[in-house]
Design a protein around this motif. Structure first.
Motif, PDB file in Angstrom:
ATOM      1  N   THR A  52       0.897  -1.226  -0.004  1.00 51.28           N
ATOM      2  CA  THR A  52      -0.048   0.132  -0.051  1.00 51.28           C
ATOM      3  C   THR A  52       0.779   1.240   0.070  1.00 51.28           C
ATOM      4  O   THR A  52       0.555   2.054  -0.694  1.00 51.28           O
ATOM      5  CB  THR A  52      -1.067   0.016   1.293  1.00 51.28           C
ATOM      6  OG1 THR A  52      -1.771  -1.046   1.048  1.00 51.28           O
ATOM      7  CG2 THR A  52      -1.867   1.364   1.285  1.00 51.28           C
ATOM      8  N   VAL A  53       2.072   1.358   0.685  1.00 54.18           N
ATOM      9  CA  VAL A  53       2.773   2.485   0.887  1.00 54.18           C
ATOM     10  C   VAL A  53       3.970   2.360  -0.118  1.00 54.18           C
ATOM     11  O   VAL A  53       4.810   3.411  -0.210  1.00 54.18           O
ATOM     12  CB  VAL A  53       3.245   2.880   2.289  1.00 54.18           C
ATOM     13  CG1 VAL A  53       1.812   3.159   3.213  1.00 54.18           C
ATOM     14  CG2 VAL A  53       3.954   1.537   2.995  1.00 54.18           C
ATOM     15  N   GLU A  54       3.978   1.280  -0.888  1.00 57.06           N
ATOM     16  CA  GLU A  54       5.050   1.179  -1.651  1.00 57.06           C
ATOM     17  C   GLU A  54       6.625   0.954  -1.175  1.00 57.06           C
ATOM     18  O   GLU A  54       7.317   1.656  -1.495  1.00 57.06           O
ATOM     19  CB  GLU A  54       5.041   1.938  -2.824  1.00 57.06           C
ATOM     20  CG  GLU A  54       3.681   1.872  -3.746  1.00 57.06           C
ATOM     21  CD  GLU A  54       3.287   2.988  -4.618  1.00 57.06           C
ATOM     22  OE1 GLU A  54       4.155   3.983  -4.700  1.00 57.06           O
ATOM     23  OE2 GLU A  54       2.450   3.015  -5.033  1.00 57.06           O
ATOM     24  N   VAL A  55       6.746   0.259  -0.089  1.00 57.93           N
ATOM     25  CA  VAL A  55       8.188   0.019   0.454  1.00 57.93           C
ATOM     26  C   VAL A  55       8.564  -1.175   0.697  1.00 57.93           C
ATOM     27  O   VAL A  55       9.102  -1.687   1.627  1.00 57.93           O
ATOM     28  CB  VAL A  55       8.147   0.954   1.763  1.00 57.93           C
ATOM     29  CG1 VAL A  55       8.204   2.297   1.693  1.00 57.93           C
ATOM     30  CG2 VAL A  55       7.090   0.240   2.735  1.00 57.93           C
ATOM     31  N   GLU A  56       8.258  -2.239  -0.346  1.00 60.81           N
ATOM     32  CA  GLU A  56       8.592  -3.616  -0.235  1.00 60.81           C
ATOM     33  C   GLU A  56      10.126  -3.709  -0.226  1.00 60.81           C
ATOM     34  O   GLU A  56      10.735  -3.156  -0.856  1.00 60.81           O
ATOM     35  CB  GLU A  56       8.001  -4.417  -1.542  1.00 60.81           C
ATOM     36  CG  GLU A  56       6.542  -4.450  -1.418  1.00 60.81           C
ATOM     37  CD  GLU A  56       5.913  -3.489  -2.649  1.00 60.81           C
ATOM     38  OE1 GLU A  56       4.989  -3.904  -3.050  1.00 60.81           O
ATOM     39  OE2 GLU A  56       6.431  -2.250  -2.765  1.00 60.81           O
ATOM     40  N   ASN A  57      10.647  -4.822   0.477  1.00 55.16           N
ATOM     41  CA  ASN A  57      12.000  -5.208   0.680  1.00 55.16           C
ATOM     42  C   ASN A  57      12.661  -4.100   1.102  1.00 55.16           C
ATOM     43  O   ASN A  57      13.896  -3.924   0.702  1.00 55.16           O
ATOM     44  CB  ASN A  57      12.416  -5.793  -0.802  1.00 55.16           C
ATOM     45  CG  ASN A  57      11.740  -6.805  -1.158  1.00 55.16           C
ATOM     46  OD1 ASN A  57      11.199  -7.843  -0.477  1.00 55.16           O
ATOM     47  ND2 ASN A  57      11.489  -6.826  -2.434  1.00 55.16           N
ATOM     48  N   MET A  58      12.272  -3.257   1.882  1.00 55.78           N
ATOM     49  CA  MET A  58      13.129  -2.017   2.481  1.00 55.78           C
ATOM     50  C   MET A  58      13.142  -2.223   4.062  1.00 55.78           C
ATOM     51  O   MET A  58      14.237  -1.780   4.687  1.00 55.78           O
ATOM     52  CB  MET A  58      12.480  -0.782   2.327  1.00 55.78           C
ATOM     53  CG  MET A  58      12.820  -0.275   0.895  1.00 55.78           C
ATOM     54  SD  MET A  58      11.829   1.099   0.387  1.00 55.78           S
ATOM     55  CE  MET A  58      12.836   2.287   1.474  1.00 55.78           C
ATOM     56  N   TYR A  59      12.239  -3.102   4.478  1.00 54.95           N
ATOM     57  CA  TYR A  59      12.585  -3.232   6.089  1.00 54.95           C
ATOM     58  C   TYR A  59      12.471  -4.648   6.625  1.00 54.95           C
ATOM     59  O   TYR A  59      11.715  -5.591   5.833  1.00 54.95           O
ATOM     60  CB  TYR A  59      11.391  -2.395   6.750  1.00 54.95           C
ATOM     61  CG  TYR A  59      11.226  -1.025   6.583  1.00 54.95           C
ATOM     62  CD1 TYR A  59      12.209  -0.360   7.225  1.00 54.95           C
ATOM     63  CD2 TYR A  59      10.394  -0.649   5.625  1.00 54.95           C
ATOM     64  CE1 TYR A  59      12.273   1.157   6.764  1.00 54.95           C
ATOM     65  CE2 TYR A  59      10.402   0.749   5.212  1.00 54.95           C
ATOM     66  CZ  TYR A  59      11.457   1.644   5.851  1.00 54.95           C
ATOM     67  OH  TYR A  59      11.383   3.013   5.548  1.00 54.95           O
ATOM     68  N   ASN A  60      13.270  -5.115   7.645  1.00 52.64           N
ATOM     69  CA  ASN A  60      13.158  -6.494   8.124  1.00 52.64           C
ATOM     70  C   ASN A  60      11.986  -6.596   9.399  1.00 52.64           C
ATOM     71  O   ASN A  60      11.909  -5.328  10.060  1.00 52.64           O
ATOM     72  CB  ASN A  60      14.796  -6.829   8.740  1.00 52.64           C
ATOM     73  CG  ASN A  60      15.334  -7.156   7.588  1.00 52.64           C
ATOM     74  OD1 ASN A  60      15.351  -7.075   6.678  1.00 52.64           O
ATOM     75  ND2 ASN A  60      16.575  -7.310   8.080  1.00 52.64           N
TER      76      ASN A  60
END
Length: 128
Positions: A52-60
């Motif tokens: 939804t907020v377009e931050v895939e694969n940026m946070y663990n």
């Protein structure tokens, strides 16, 4: 950015979510996401806030979840992730709120009443 934590709840499930900067690794109760939730539609439910907020694969993510079934646990995790993302960046609030990921779904199982086999079901009525 250090670790951000948040709590999500649904039915009888409580999920504690710990968000850190990373490469998109998700660990739930010591297992990978695909091992803990083998069904793809449940995995998608957990990943919806990131999409939804377009931050895939940026946070663990490290998640501790207990209580309830797999669907309740997945939705509790989704709510916890959404709350952690809002703590991270306040601009994420409106898209997550519009999809109702920040709202606690308060529906729980209705208790069984005495004189009945289930919560509302009655025994067959006989006039005589």
């Amino acid at each position: 950015m250090e670790m951000i934590n948040a709590i999500g709840r649904r039915k009888a499930s409580v999920a504690r979510v710990y968000l850190t900067k990373g490469d998109g690794k998700i660990v739930i109760n010591g297992k990978e996401l695909k091992d803990y939730f083998p069904q793809t539609h449940i995995q998608n439910k957990v990943l919806e806030p990131f999409q939804t907020v377009e931050v895939e694969n940026m946070y663990n993510l490290k998640v501790n979840v207990k209580g309830g079934g797999f669907k309740g646990q997945a939705e509790a995790t989704r709510m916890g992730i959404s709350r952690a993302l809002v703590k991270l960046n306040e601009e994420f609030r409106s898209p997550l709120k519009s999809k109702k990921f920040l709202t606690r779904d308060s529906r729980v199982v209705e208790r069984k009443k005495y004189g009945k086999p289930k919560a509302r079901k009655s025994f067959q009525f006989s006039k005589r």
